[in-house]
Design an enzyme around this catalytic site. Structure first.
Site, mmCIF file in Angstrom:
data_model
loop_
_atom_site.group_PDB
_atom_site.id
_atom_site.type_symbol
_atom_site.label_atom_id
_atom_site.label_comp_id
_atom_site.label_asym_id
_atom_site.label_seq_id
_atom_site.Cartn_x
_atom_site.Cartn_y
_atom_site.Cartn_z
ATOM 1 N N GLU A 268 0.400 -1.183 -0.130
ATOM 2 C CA GLU A 268 0.031 -0.152 -0.044
ATOM 3 C C GLU A 268 1.210 1.430 -0.114
ATOM 4 O O GLU A 268 0.810 2.025 0.738
ATOM 5 C CB GLU A 268 -1.106 0.355 1.589
ATOM 6 N N CYS A 337 0.494 33.748 9.576
ATOM 7 C CA CYS A 337 0.883 35.195 10.889
ATOM 8 C C CYS A 337 1.243 33.309 12.191
ATOM 9 O O CYS A 337 0.482 33.892 13.500
ATOM 10 C CB CYS A 337 -0.200 35.609 11.364
HETATM 11 C C1 LIG Z 1 -0.979 6.111 5.037
HETATM 12 C C2 LIG Z 1 -0.908 4.696 4.383
HETATM 13 C C3 LIG Z 1 -0.246 3.546 3.564
HETATM 14 C C4 LIG Z 1 0.853 4.264 3.442
HETATM 15 O O1 LIG Z 1 1.713 5.144 3.889
HETATM 16 P P1 LIG Z 1 3.454 5.674 3.151
HETATM 17 O O2 LIG Z 1 4.051 5.899 4.010
HETATM 18 O O3 LIG Z 1 2.429 6.485 2.569
HETATM 19 O O4 LIG Z 1 4.172 4.615 1.785
HETATM 20 C C5 LIG Z 1 -0.476 2.511 3.783
HETATM 21 N N1 LIG Z 1 -1.396 1.975 4.260
HETATM 22 C C6 LIG Z 1 -2.250 2.464 5.639
HETATM 23 C C7 LIG Z 1 -2.999 1.433 6.325
HETATM 24 C C8 LIG Z 1 -1.875 3.605 5.233
HETATM 25 O O5 LIG Z 1 -2.630 4.844 6.685
#
Ligand SMILES: *Cc1c(COP(=O)(O)O)cnc(C)c1O
Length: 410
Positions: A268, A337
């Site tokens: 992911e 600010c």
């Molecule tokens: C934010 C997130 C990611 C992505 O993380 P990166 O560091 O941007 O690659 C993947 N899986 C879950 C569940 C997330 O919350």
């Protein structure tokens, strides 16, 4: 963004022309770079049934999502809002995995109604889910590895106080709920959320999931989350994607053999796919020498790009209007600010008022974290595809600031 013949260009387009055409501040994304990153991931993991699920929270523009889908990735969402944008971009519900943290059960019900894949991250939700859906709708489980003494799950990830995931210590409670309701667990998920450069950490986390998997006979995927680190400046440690792909694929394939079936491997990445594609163009409003430092005040601030202030993140800054000028030391600050410093003591080619500065690595967690603080307008966004610059979000107007406000008699 490349420096060629004295001009900063993206796919051959001079970014100064973009600043001229669309105005500043302006987010510009290189579609070619996004495509390349997805390709690299798929190549690095080509020995497995890899499914890249782009983490939409990094950059959520519908045209970016369309581009990512076109290049063969799925999507990971943390809210139903992101799920709806993803579906509008063309993702089918089954290509979307919903990995929320601590949401009301009604959001889980809506995700089921939409047909999304769901990773459950706490026992209370798992209990409600089992109670309501029994074995009629599959789910994944988000596991928090902690530090496990003894058994198969011995590891230290250094994230033992994280709010995310179901603690590995609660494995017996997981099994109790799963068995009581006959919950179909079809995936195991892990994501620590941090920038991880060491390949071995991913392998250790994978071993934890492999250790648990034997107790779940109906798995179809293992989801390794993300945390892939990219370089923000020269010399930064990064995740070596090919090394990771090689080692993790081997470990995964060995696991599948023991498990008795080929499963899908999900990852992911958010930052890895979009960070380097982004350039944020701002204009130097003022150059302000003081007895100690010379400030450059730009027409932006923490309302547009908060990573330096929120995470102490480094974003490289270049003066694209004066690429051959003599170099001087500046502190680049925003117009909000409160103290909003983009970069301290940076060496830039001489900055004159009106010059356009570019902040690099502005694709991930930049526009998506922007706000209207100080009643400032959010910038426009431009995507470059096939050497053509396309506006993908209009610059906000004062009307946008007032759109949802209600003026009552007082
Ligand atoms: C934010 C997130 C990611 C992505 O993380 P990166 O560091 O941007 O690659 C993947 N899986 C879950 C569940 C997330 O919350």
């Amino acid at each position: 963004m490349e420096l060629s013949q004295g001009a900063y260009t993206i796919q051959g387009i001079n970014v100064l022309d973009l600043a001229q055409q669309f105005g500043t501040p302006l987010y510009v994304y290189d579609g070619e770079k996004i495509a390349q990153q997805i390709k690299t991931l798929r190549n690095a993991f080509s020995d497995t049934e890899i499914r890249v699920k782009y983490a939409a929270k990094a950059l959520t523009n519908i045209s970016i999502l369309k581009l990512i889908r076109k290049h063969g990735a799925g999507v990971e969402v943390v809210s139903l809002g992101e799920a709806h944008i993803a579906m509008k971009a063309g993702f089918t519900p089954s290509e979307i995995v919903f990995t929320p943290s601590g949401v009301d059960f009604s959001e889980i019900e809506q995700a089921v109604d939409l047909g999304l894949a769901i990773n459950i991250d706490n026992l209370s939700t798992l209990h409600k889910f089992g109670d309501k859906y029994k074995n009629t709708y599959p789910c994944g489980l988000r596991i928090n590895p902690h530090i496990m003494a003894g058994g198969n799950y011995k590891i230290s990830t250094g994230h033992s106080n994280s709010k995310f995931g179901i603690s590995i210590y609660q494995f017996p409670q997981i099994m109790e709920i799963v068995q009581k309701h006959g919950v179909q667990v079809k995936g195991l998920h892990i994501h620590t959320g941090s920038e991880i450069a060491e390949t071995d950490v991913f392998i250790k986390m994978a071993d934890i999931l492999f250790g648990m998997a034997a107790d779940f006979p109906n798995l179809s995927f293992i989801d390794f989350g993300s945390g892939f680190k990219v370089a923000y400046k020269e010399g930064d440690m990064v995740t070596n994607i090919y090394d990771l792909g090689l080692k993790l694929s081997k470990a995964f394939n060995d696991f599948c053999y023991r498990y008795g079936r080929k499963l899908e491997m999900w990852i992911e990445p958010g930052k890895y796919i979009v960070s380097e594609s982004g350039t944020f163009l701002v204009k130097a409003n003022i150059v302000k020498p003081t007895p100690s430092v010379t400030f450059v005040g730009v027409n932006s601030g923490l309302n547009h790009l908060i990573r330096p202030m929120m995470y102490d993140a480094y974003h490289h800054i270049v003066n694209v209007s004066n690429p051959t000028g003599s170099q001087k030391i500046y502190t680049i600050v925003g117009y909000i600010c409160e103290t909003d410093t983009f970069g301290s003591d940076r060496k830039l080619h001489e900055v004159r008022e009106g010059d356009v500065l570019a902040l690099k690595n502005a694709g991930a967690y930049c526009f998506s974290m922007s706000s209207n603080y100080n009643s400032r307008l959010r910038p426009a966004e431009v995507l470059i595809v096939n050497k053509e610059a396309k506006l993908i979000r209009e610059r906000e107007t004062i009307d946008d600031l007032l759109k949802l406000q209600i003026e009552v008699d007082v």
